[in-house]
Design a protein around this motif. Structure first.
Motif, PDB file in Angstrom:
ATOM      1  N   GLU A   1       0.846  -1.194   0.000  1.00 31.80           N
ATOM      2  CA  GLU A   1       0.000   0.000   0.000  1.00 31.80           C
ATOM      3  C   GLU A   1       0.881   1.244   0.000  1.00 31.80           C
ATOM      4  OE1 GLU A   1      -3.487   1.988   2.881  1.00 31.80           O
ATOM      5  OE2 GLU A   1      -2.669  -0.012   3.297  1.00 31.80           O
ATOM      6  N   ILE A   2       0.392   2.295  -0.664  1.00 29.09           N
ATOM      7  CA  ILE A   2       1.019   3.619  -0.608  1.00 29.09           C
ATOM      8  C   ILE A   2      -0.032   4.564  -0.054  1.00 29.09           C
ATOM      9  CG2 ILE A   2       2.134   5.457  -1.914  1.00 29.09           C
ATOM     10  CD1 ILE A   2       2.932   3.367  -3.989  1.00 29.09           C
ATOM     11  N   SER A   3       0.246   5.137   1.109  1.00 35.53           N
ATOM     12  CA  SER A   3      -0.787   5.887   1.826  1.00 35.53           C
ATOM     13  C   SER A   3      -0.222   7.189   2.386  1.00 35.53           C
ATOM     14  CB  SER A   3      -1.350   5.026   2.969  1.00 35.53           C
ATOM     15  OG  SER A   3      -2.247   5.746   3.768  1.00 35.53           O
ATOM     16  N   GLU A   4      -1.118   8.117   2.629  1.00 40.66           N
ATOM     17  CA  GLU A   4      -0.742   9.359   3.301  1.00 40.66           C
ATOM     18  C   GLU A   4      -0.942   9.247   4.809  1.00 40.66           C
ATOM     19  OE1 GLU A   4      -2.929  12.509   1.524  1.00 40.66           O
ATOM     20  OE2 GLU A   4      -1.851  12.400  -0.404  1.00 40.66           O
ATOM     21  N   VAL A   5      -1.430   8.088   5.229  1.00 46.60           N
ATOM     22  CA  VAL A   5      -1.723   7.865   6.646  1.00 46.60           C
ATOM     23  C   VAL A   5      -0.603   7.052   7.289  1.00 46.60           C
ATOM     24  CG1 VAL A   5      -3.351   6.870   8.304  1.00 46.60           C
ATOM     25  CG2 VAL A   5      -4.194   7.920   6.185  1.00 46.60           C
ATOM     26  N   LYS A   6      -0.109   7.521   8.411  1.00 51.91           N
ATOM     27  CA  LYS A   6       0.904   6.791   9.175  1.00 51.91           C
ATOM     28  C   LYS A   6       0.205   5.799  10.088  1.00 51.91           C
ATOM     29  CE  LYS A   6       4.691   7.470  12.477  1.00 51.91           C
ATOM     30  NZ  LYS A   6       5.467   8.466  13.265  1.00 51.91           N
ATOM     31  N   GLY A   7       0.414   4.527   9.795  1.00 49.38           N
ATOM     32  CA  GLY A   7      -0.242   3.492  10.581  1.00 49.38           C
ATOM     33  C   GLY A   7       0.564   3.096  11.796  1.00 49.38           C
ATOM     34  N   SER A   8       0.058   2.136  12.526  1.00 48.24           N
ATOM     35  CA  SER A   8       0.746   1.634  13.714  1.00 48.24           C
ATOM     36  C   SER A   8       1.011   0.142  13.528  1.00 48.24           C
ATOM     37  CB  SER A   8      -0.108   1.863  14.971  1.00 48.24           C
ATOM     38  OG  SER A   8      -1.370   1.215  14.851  1.00 48.24           O
ATOM     39  N   GLY A   9       1.881  -0.376  14.391  1.00 49.40           N
ATOM     40  CA  GLY A   9       2.152  -1.803  14.353  1.00 49.40           C
ATOM     41  C   GLY A   9       3.195  -2.219  13.342  1.00 49.40           C
ATOM     42  N   THR A  10       3.878  -1.253  12.718  1.00 51.00           N
ATOM     43  CA  THR A  10       4.949  -1.565  11.776  1.00 51.00           C
ATOM     44  C   THR A  10       6.239  -0.875  12.211  1.00 51.00           C
ATOM     45  OG1 THR A  10       4.457   0.332  10.345  1.00 51.00           O
ATOM     46  CG2 THR A  10       3.333  -1.755   9.853  1.00 51.00           C
ATOM     47  N   VAL A  11       7.359  -1.369  11.677  1.00 47.28           N
ATOM     48  CA  VAL A  11       8.639  -0.705  11.901  1.00 47.28           C
ATOM     49  C   VAL A  11       8.752   0.435  10.901  1.00 47.28           C
ATOM     50  CG1 VAL A  11      11.144  -0.950  11.859  1.00 47.28           C
ATOM     51  CG2 VAL A  11       9.727  -2.826  12.723  1.00 47.28           C
ATOM     52  N   LEU A  12       8.944   1.647  11.400  1.00 44.76           N
ATOM     53  CA  LEU A  12       9.052   2.817  10.534  1.00 44.76           C
ATOM     54  C   LEU A  12      10.475   2.932   9.994  1.00 44.76           C
ATOM     55  CD1 LEU A  12       7.751   5.407   9.383  1.00 44.76           C
ATOM     56  CD2 LEU A  12       8.519   6.589  11.458  1.00 44.76           C
ATOM     57  N   ILE A  13      10.595   3.126   8.677  1.00 48.44           N
ATOM     58  CA  ILE A  13      11.890   3.298   8.038  1.00 48.44           C
ATOM     59  C   ILE A  13      11.958   4.719   7.491  1.00 48.44           C
ATOM     60  CG2 ILE A  13      13.499   2.472   6.281  1.00 48.44           C
ATOM     61  CD1 ILE A  13      12.868   0.331   8.299  1.00 48.44           C
ATOM     62  N   SER A  14      12.995   5.458   7.857  1.00 47.11           N
ATOM     63  CA  SER A  14      13.177   6.809   7.336  1.00 47.11           C
ATOM     64  C   SER A  14      14.528   6.921   6.639  1.00 47.11           C
ATOM     65  CB  SER A  14      13.077   7.840   8.466  1.00 47.11           C
ATOM     66  OG  SER A  14      14.050   7.589   9.465  1.00 47.11           O
ATOM     67  N   GLY A  15      14.632   7.919   5.748  1.00 43.66           N
ATOM     68  CA  GLY A  15      15.887   8.134   5.043  1.00 43.66           C
ATOM     69  C   GLY A  15      16.156   7.118   3.944  1.00 43.66           C
ATOM     70  N   MET A  16      15.128   6.476   3.450  1.00 42.61           N
ATOM     71  CA  MET A  16      15.297   5.446   2.415  1.00 42.61           C
ATOM     72  C   MET A  16      14.590   5.911   1.151  1.00 42.61           C
ATOM     73  SD  MET A  16      14.220   1.423   2.715  1.00 42.61           S
ATOM     74  CE  MET A  16      14.458   0.246   1.373  1.00 42.61           C
ATOM     75  N   ASN A  17      15.332   6.100   0.080  1.00 39.85           N
ATOM     76  CA  ASN A  17      14.769   6.554  -1.192  1.00 39.85           C
ATOM     77  C   ASN A  17      14.484   5.348  -2.079  1.00 39.85           C
ATOM     78  OD1 ASN A  17      15.043   9.364  -0.542  1.00 39.85           O
ATOM     79  ND2 ASN A  17      17.233   9.194  -0.975  1.00 39.85           N
ATOM     80  N   LEU A  18      13.254   4.883  -2.036  1.00 42.51           N
ATOM     81  CA  LEU A  18      12.892   3.680  -2.772  1.00 42.51           C
ATOM     82  C   LEU A  18      12.819   3.930  -4.274  1.00 42.51           C
ATOM     83  CD1 LEU A  18      10.091   2.152  -0.510  1.00 42.51           C
ATOM     84  CD2 LEU A  18      12.477   1.478  -0.673  1.00 42.51           C
ATOM     85  N   LYS A  19      13.230   2.932  -5.032  1.00 44.02           N
ATOM     86  CA  LYS A  19      13.176   2.991  -6.492  1.00 44.02           C
ATOM     87  C   LYS A  19      12.342   1.827  -7.009  1.00 44.02           C
ATOM     88  CE  LYS A  19      17.834   5.000  -6.767  1.00 44.02           C
ATOM     89  NZ  LYS A  19      18.050   5.015  -5.314  1.00 44.02           N
ATOM     90  N   ASP A  20      11.676   2.082  -8.142  1.00 46.46           N
ATOM     91  CA  ASP A  20      10.866   1.065  -8.820  1.00 46.46           C
ATOM     92  C   ASP A  20       9.802   0.498  -7.883  1.00 46.46           C
ATOM     93  OD1 ASP A  20      10.026  -0.542 -10.896  1.00 46.46           O
ATOM     94  OD2 ASP A  20      11.469  -2.134 -10.493  1.00 46.46           O
ATOM     95  N   VAL A  21       8.969   1.395  -7.359  1.00 48.72           N
ATOM     96  CA  VAL A  21       7.914   1.007  -6.424  1.00 48.72           C
ATOM     97  C   VAL A  21       6.609   0.775  -7.178  1.00 48.72           C
ATOM     98  CG1 VAL A  21       6.556   1.705  -4.418  1.00 48.72           C
ATOM     99  CG2 VAL A  21       8.992   2.284  -4.548  1.00 48.72           C
ATOM    100  N   GLU A  22       6.095  -0.445  -7.106  1.00 50.98           N
ATOM    101  CA  GLU A  22       4.816  -0.774  -7.728  1.00 50.98           C
ATOM    102  C   GLU A  22       4.009  -1.645  -6.774  1.00 50.98           C
ATOM    103  OE1 GLU A  22       5.072  -2.465 -11.612  1.00 50.98           O
ATOM    104  OE2 GLU A  22       6.811  -1.246 -12.183  1.00 50.98           O
ATOM    105  N   LEU A  23       2.706  -1.384  -6.710  1.00 56.83           N
ATOM    106  CA  LEU A  23       1.832  -2.185  -5.861  1.00 56.83           C
ATOM    107  C   LEU A  23       1.910  -3.662  -6.240  1.00 56.83           C
ATOM    108  CD1 LEU A  23      -1.491  -0.155  -5.430  1.00 56.83           C
ATOM    109  CD2 LEU A  23       0.182  -0.731  -3.668  1.00 56.83           C
ATOM    110  N   GLY A  24       2.063  -4.507  -5.236  1.00 58.24           N
ATOM    111  CA  GLY A  24       2.101  -5.947  -5.465  1.00 58.24           C
ATOM    112  C   GLY A  24       3.437  -6.469  -5.929  1.00 58.24           C
TER     113      GLY A  24
END
Length: 262
Positions: free
Chosen positions: A135-158
């Motif tokens: 999922e790509i969301s504008e909402v910050k959820g809970s129960g996950t490990v938050l990763i910051s400072g990571m510039n993801l490439k080639d992001v596609e759902l699924g």
């Protein structure tokens, strides 16, 4: 002169050869007949779904309804064709089995987000344990490990993140595996890759662990474990294990060397 025994043996050999030839011809004829019968009678007249996901059963059935009426032999077993990942990224596994005489049963399980990557645009990309984009969301959820400072490439759902294009994925796995080995992963709340040579992660939202670069992760986590064993873990702290070799020598004086609680 040919003896009676030799003549009998020749007859037996010829008989065996005729039997083998007959068997081969019968097999050649029988196989297509059997296939035709199977294609005629073993048609898929209905699809059953054991739905362990958050998608509605109606949407799932609609996605694979075109396969109703097809034969069992032709039924599509590539689940990416039945349930396209870009439409159903939260499907983790899909197991197919046949229910005689004319049904197909599909058992679906749900993918669980374990990581959320905060982007520079303030969005959150949720990944499962295999680093598949859920999922790509504008909402910050809970129960996950938050990763910051990571510039993801080639992001596609699924789609699973490419480790070659996203080197941090392998580093996340190394840190996670080492923490899991020491029963610390459940306490992990954040990883920060903003500075390549000043990487850190956070336990329990209060203990910041600075590991520096990506080298010798296991040794640094070993050092962390020893420091945590000698200091209260319920207080806010910064633990520096960058220079774990020096800290290992002066373990009895962790307040002065790289294993420092500040």
């Amino acid at each position: 002169m040919v003896s009676d025994i030799e003549r009998m043996n020749r007859k037996l050999r010829k008989k065996r050869i005729r039997q083998i030839i007959g068997f081969v011809f019968a097999f050649i004829i029988a196989v297509p007949v059997i296939i035709i019968l199977l294609r005629t009678f073993l048609k898929t007249n209905s699809i059953l779904i054991e739905n362990g996901t958050s998608y509605s059963s109606g949407n799932l059935l609609s996605s694979c309804s075109e396969y109703i009426g097809m034969t069992m032999l032709d039924f599509e077993q590539d689940t990416d064709m039945l349930f396209p990942p870009e439409r159903f990224p939260y499907i983790d596994t899909a197991d197919l089995s046949y229910v005689f005489p004319d049904k197909v049963l599909i058992r679906l399980t749900k993918a669980v987000p374990t990581i959320s990557v905060e982007t520079a645009e303030g969005k959150y990309i949720y990944l499962d344990s295999n680093k598949k984009v859920l999922e790509i969301s504008e909402v910050k959820g809970s129960g996950t490990v938050l990763i910051s400072g990571m510039n993801l490439k080639d992001v596609e759902l699924g789609k699973v993140l490419n480790k070659t294009q996203n080197y941090e994925v392998s580093l996340i796995d190394s840190i996670s595996d080492s923490l899991t080995e020491h029963s610390l992963y459940d306490r992990l709340t954040l990883m920060d890759f903003t500075k390549k040579y000043d990487i850190y992660f956070v336990l329990d939202n209060i203990i910041e662990v600075r590991i520096g670069n990506s080298e010798d992760i296991d040794r640094k986590i070993d050092m962390l474990v020893q420091i945590l064993a000698r200091n209260p873990s319920g207080e806010r702290a910064v633990i520096n294990v960058k220079n774990y070799k020096e800290a290992d020598v002066y373990l009895g004086f962790v307040d002065r060397f790289s294993g420092t609680l500040i």
